[in-house]
Motif scaffolding. Structure first.
Motif, PDB file in Angstrom:
ATOM      1  N   ALA A   1     -90.225 -30.972  -2.108  1.00 37.18           N
ATOM      2  CA  ALA A   1     -90.923 -29.764  -2.331  1.00 37.18           C
ATOM      3  C   ALA A   1     -91.956 -29.551  -1.432  1.00 37.18           C
ATOM      4  CB  ALA A   1     -91.447 -29.723  -3.761  1.00 37.18           C
ATOM      5  N   LEU A   2     -92.914 -30.389  -1.081  1.00 37.61           N
ATOM      6  CA  LEU A   2     -93.718 -30.516  -0.109  1.00 37.61           C
ATOM      7  C   LEU A   2     -93.034 -29.985   1.460  1.00 37.61           C
ATOM      8  CD1 LEU A   2     -96.575 -30.535   1.187  1.00 37.61           C
ATOM      9  CD2 LEU A   2     -96.411 -33.067   1.238  1.00 37.61           C
ATOM     10  N   LEU A   3     -92.212 -30.804   1.672  1.00 34.38           N
ATOM     11  CA  LEU A   3     -91.287 -30.500   3.009  1.00 34.38           C
ATOM     12  C   LEU A   3     -91.018 -28.986   3.036  1.00 34.38           C
ATOM     13  CD1 LEU A   3     -89.407 -33.685   3.701  1.00 34.38           C
ATOM     14  CD2 LEU A   3     -91.511 -32.858   4.917  1.00 34.38           C
ATOM     15  N   ALA A   4     -90.309 -28.639   1.687  1.00 35.38           N
ATOM     16  CA  ALA A   4     -89.951 -27.402   1.769  1.00 35.38           C
ATOM     17  C   ALA A   4     -90.919 -26.114   1.869  1.00 35.38           C
ATOM     18  CB  ALA A   4     -88.832 -27.172   0.359  1.00 35.38           C
ATOM     19  N   ALA A   5     -92.143 -26.455   1.213  1.00 28.52           N
ATOM     20  CA  ALA A   5     -93.401 -25.394   1.310  1.00 28.52           C
ATOM     21  C   ALA A   5     -93.646 -25.694   3.098  1.00 28.52           C
ATOM     22  CB  ALA A   5     -94.285 -25.877   0.260  1.00 28.52           C
ATOM     23  N   ILE A   6     -93.795 -26.527   3.499  1.00 24.33           N
ATOM     24  CA  ILE A   6     -94.140 -26.576   4.812  1.00 24.33           C
ATOM     25  C   ILE A   6     -93.340 -25.892   5.790  1.00 24.33           C
ATOM     26  CG2 ILE A   6     -94.569 -28.186   6.776  1.00 24.33           C
ATOM     27  CD1 ILE A   6     -95.656 -30.376   5.073  1.00 24.33           C
ATOM     28  N   LEU A   7     -92.031 -26.259   5.394  1.00 19.02           N
ATOM     29  CA  LEU A   7     -90.971 -25.259   6.222  1.00 19.02           C
ATOM     30  C   LEU A   7     -90.880 -23.739   6.249  1.00 19.02           C
ATOM     31  CD1 LEU A   7     -88.293 -25.443   8.248  1.00 19.02           C
ATOM     32  CD2 LEU A   7     -87.024 -25.722   6.226  1.00 19.02           C
ATOM     33  N   ILE A   8     -91.034 -23.374   4.919  1.00 19.27           N
ATOM     34  CA  ILE A   8     -91.397 -21.984   4.639  1.00 19.27           C
ATOM     35  C   ILE A   8     -92.514 -21.219   5.312  1.00 19.27           C
ATOM     36  CG2 ILE A   8     -91.575 -20.176   2.924  1.00 19.27           C
ATOM     37  CD1 ILE A   8     -89.996 -22.048   0.974  1.00 19.27           C
TER      38      ILE A   8
ATOM     39  N   PHE B   1     -99.678 -22.003  10.670  1.00 18.59           N
ATOM     40  CA  PHE B   1     -99.584 -23.075   9.637  1.00 18.59           C
ATOM     41  C   PHE B   1     -99.531 -24.398  10.268  1.00 18.59           C
ATOM     42  CE2 PHE B   1     -97.861 -25.747   6.423  1.00 18.59           C
ATOM     43  CZ  PHE B   1     -98.622 -25.549   5.308  1.00 18.59           C
ATOM     44  N   LEU B   2     -98.395 -24.575  11.297  1.00 19.53           N
ATOM     45  CA  LEU B   2     -98.269 -25.712  11.990  1.00 19.53           C
ATOM     46  C   LEU B   2     -99.166 -26.368  13.130  1.00 19.53           C
ATOM     47  CD1 LEU B   2     -94.370 -25.980  12.261  1.00 19.53           C
ATOM     48  CD2 LEU B   2     -95.881 -27.349  10.579  1.00 19.53           C
TER      49      LEU B   2
ATOM     50  N   LEU C   1    -101.511 -32.403  -2.023  1.00 17.80           N
ATOM     51  CA  LEU C   1    -101.134 -31.908  -0.797  1.00 17.80           C
ATOM     52  C   LEU C   1    -100.261 -30.435  -1.167  1.00 17.80           C
ATOM     53  CD1 LEU C   1    -100.136 -34.949   1.532  1.00 17.80           C
ATOM     54  CD2 LEU C   1    -102.088 -33.284   1.599  1.00 17.80           C
ATOM     55  N   ILE C   2     -99.563 -30.420  -2.142  1.00 16.48           N
ATOM     56  CA  ILE C   2     -98.639 -29.359  -2.447  1.00 16.48           C
ATOM     57  C   ILE C   2     -99.255 -28.142  -2.799  1.00 16.48           C
ATOM     58  CG2 ILE C   2     -97.016 -28.359  -4.316  1.00 16.48           C
ATOM     59  CD1 ILE C   2     -95.529 -31.068  -4.183  1.00 16.48           C
ATOM     60  N   VAL C   3    -100.581 -28.490  -3.790  1.00 15.76           N
ATOM     61  CA  VAL C   3    -101.373 -27.383  -3.937  1.00 15.76           C
ATOM     62  C   VAL C   3    -102.073 -26.843  -2.816  1.00 15.76           C
ATOM     63  CG1 VAL C   3    -103.569 -26.863  -5.407  1.00 15.76           C
ATOM     64  CG2 VAL C   3    -101.692 -28.150  -6.480  1.00 15.76           C
ATOM     65  N   ALA C   4    -102.805 -27.825  -2.033  1.00 14.58           N
ATOM     66  CA  ALA C   4    -103.354 -27.315  -0.693  1.00 14.58           C
ATOM     67  C   ALA C   4    -102.597 -26.571   0.179  1.00 14.58           C
ATOM     68  CB  ALA C   4    -103.990 -28.579  -0.105  1.00 14.58           C
ATOM     69  N   THR C   5    -101.208 -26.983   0.226  1.00  8.85           N
ATOM     70  CA  THR C   5    -100.327 -26.331   1.179  1.00  8.85           C
ATOM     71  C   THR C   5     -99.937 -25.000   0.471  1.00  8.85           C
ATOM     72  OG1 THR C   5     -99.223 -28.305   1.784  1.00  8.85           O
ATOM     73  CG2 THR C   5     -97.938 -26.373   2.149  1.00  8.85           C
ATOM     74  N   LEU C   6     -99.747 -24.864  -0.556  1.00 13.06           N
ATOM     75  CA  LEU C   6     -99.385 -23.531  -0.881  1.00 13.06           C
ATOM     76  C   LEU C   6    -100.687 -22.540  -0.815  1.00 13.06           C
ATOM     77  CD1 LEU C   6     -97.943 -24.263  -4.530  1.00 13.06           C
ATOM     78  CD2 LEU C   6     -96.945 -23.060  -2.749  1.00 13.06           C
ATOM     79  N   ARG C   7    -102.059 -23.094  -1.150  1.00 13.20           N
ATOM     80  CA  ARG C   7    -103.150 -22.113  -1.206  1.00 13.20           C
ATOM     81  C   ARG C   7    -103.333 -21.578   0.410  1.00 13.20           C
ATOM     82  NH1 ARG C   7    -105.385 -21.356  -5.486  1.00 13.20           N
ATOM     83  NH2 ARG C   7    -105.404 -22.810  -7.364  1.00 13.20           N
ATOM     84  N   SER C   8    -103.083 -22.746   1.468  1.00 15.11           N
ATOM     85  CA  SER C   8    -103.143 -22.379   2.725  1.00 15.11           C
ATOM     86  C   SER C   8    -102.182 -21.636   3.271  1.00 15.11           C
ATOM     87  CB  SER C   8    -103.355 -23.536   3.512  1.00 15.11           C
ATOM     88  OG  SER C   8    -103.442 -23.379   4.826  1.00 15.11           O
ATOM     89  N   GLY C   9    -101.200 -21.682   2.853  1.00 19.82           N
ATOM     90  CA  GLY C   9     -99.819 -20.812   3.414  1.00 19.82           C
ATOM     91  C   GLY C   9     -99.781 -19.561   2.833  1.00 19.82           C
ATOM     92  N   LEU C  10    -100.241 -19.422   1.589  1.00 18.56           N
ATOM     93  CA  LEU C  10    -100.135 -18.029   0.835  1.00 18.56           C
ATOM     94  C   LEU C  10    -101.445 -17.217   1.495  1.00 18.56           C
ATOM     95  CD1 LEU C  10     -99.182 -19.037  -2.618  1.00 18.56           C
ATOM     96  CD2 LEU C  10     -97.750 -17.993  -0.977  1.00 18.56           C
TER      97      LEU C  10
END
Length: 331
Positions: free
Chosen positions: A32-39, A47-48, A290-299
């Protein structure tokens, strides 16, 4: 005949894969984390970037560390609603003692001793009087939150002490990857706890108590002692989380991390640990943070309002618990 054999082989391989995912709770969150990073890497321009990725990791450290302690408790089918408030109180005590002239390392040790004592009190009430963890830690959350505001008179306490700020020290790996001491400490904690849970008798007892406390008792495991030890270890981790918080923001604030307990539980659940006990891992928990932080940063970079970010996170939590329930029924 050949076709049937090939089909059976594919089915067997899929069954093996499914069984592996069920037995390895961290696999699903990692995917799920990898998918979020990819999206987010495809939908945003920044983001990257290394600085942004480092910021995402840094933002997950405090809640991720608190969630490590929460994981141990949830593995025993308990819960701790006072985790974040305990850490906040420790930041105030550490900062106040340092401002008063006490050496930073002494203030740090006293702060960790405080969080351990409060968590041990939680464990004692749960094991000795057999009160429900939810009720005990809810009451402790209210008490500690009030004590933190009384202690600080509702004011924040700044600190510039080198020891308390040490986790913010940053260096660059391979010439360009920013890494803080806080990240290194978090990694050491994850590896240490993962080893303890997988390779020691104590870790096996934690899982056994979470799976079935009565069966654990009949097999010779001291359920009360195991539970009390889990709360004490979690208390030490909350103290380290307070250190992480002072390293991130050199200002102890009694109003900080007001929903940190819920954020920690969110990280644990998204990391694949079962709320029903006996299944999960600390590695999965850190991935969940990391998923939560990734979601907040990406969104945020995608221009999505904070309220919709909360909706997305809440939906993921419900989905994670539902999947855990379904997987348990399958097993």
């Amino acid at each position: 005949m050949t076709t049937n054999t090939a089909d059976n082989s594919k089915k067997y391989t899929r069954a093996q894969l499914g069984e592996y995912i069920l037995r390895t709770p961290a696999v699903g969150p990692a995917l799920a984390l990898l998918a979020a990073i990819l999206i987010f890497s495809l939908t945003t321009d920044t983001f990257l970037e290394l600085d942004n990725l480092s910021l995402v990791v840094a933002q997950s450290l405090v809640i991720g560390t608190i969630a490590l302690g929460q994981t141990l408790i949830i593995l025993t089918a308990g819960i701790d609603l006072s985790c974040a408030s305990i850490a906040v109180l420790a930041t105030l005590v550490m900062a106040d003692l340092a401002v008063g002239g006490m050496p930073g390392w002494v203030a740090l040790l006293l702060g960790i001793a405080l969080t351990s004592a409060i968590a041990a009190l939680n464990g004692a009430l749960i094991t000795a009087i057999r009160l429900p963890p939810f009720i005990v830690t809810l009451g402790m959350f209210t008490i500690v939150t009030a004590v933190a505001r009384i202690y600080s008179d509702g004011q924040s306490i700044p600190t510039t002490d080198g020891v308390l700020r040490w986790l913010s020290t940053q260096r660059y790996l391979f010439g360009g990857i920013p890494v803080t001491n806080g990240m290194t400490i978090a990694l050491i904690m994850v590896l240490g706890l993962a080893y303890a849970l997988a390779k020691t008798a104590w870790g096996k007892h934690v899982y056994a108590v979470g799976n079935d406390p009565e069966a654990a008792r009949l097999s010779g495991i001291s359920v009360r002692r195991t539970l009390l030890s889990v709360y004490i270890v979690a208390g030490v981790i909350y103290g380290i989380a307070a250190w992480q918080a002072l390293g991130r923001v050199p200002n102890a604030d009694p109003n900080a991390y007001q929903i940190g307990n819920l954020d920690a539980i969110t990280a644990v659940v998204l990391g694949g640990t079962s709320l029903f006990g006996g299944r999960g891992s600390v590695l999965g928990t850190m991935i969940g943070a990391l998923i939560v932080a990734t979601l907040r940063s990406g969104l945020t970079q995608a221009g999505i309002d904070d309220l919709y970010q909360d909706v997305a996170t809440g939906t993921l939590v419900i989905a994670a618990v539902a999947l855990d329930r379904l997987s348990r029924r399958k097993q």
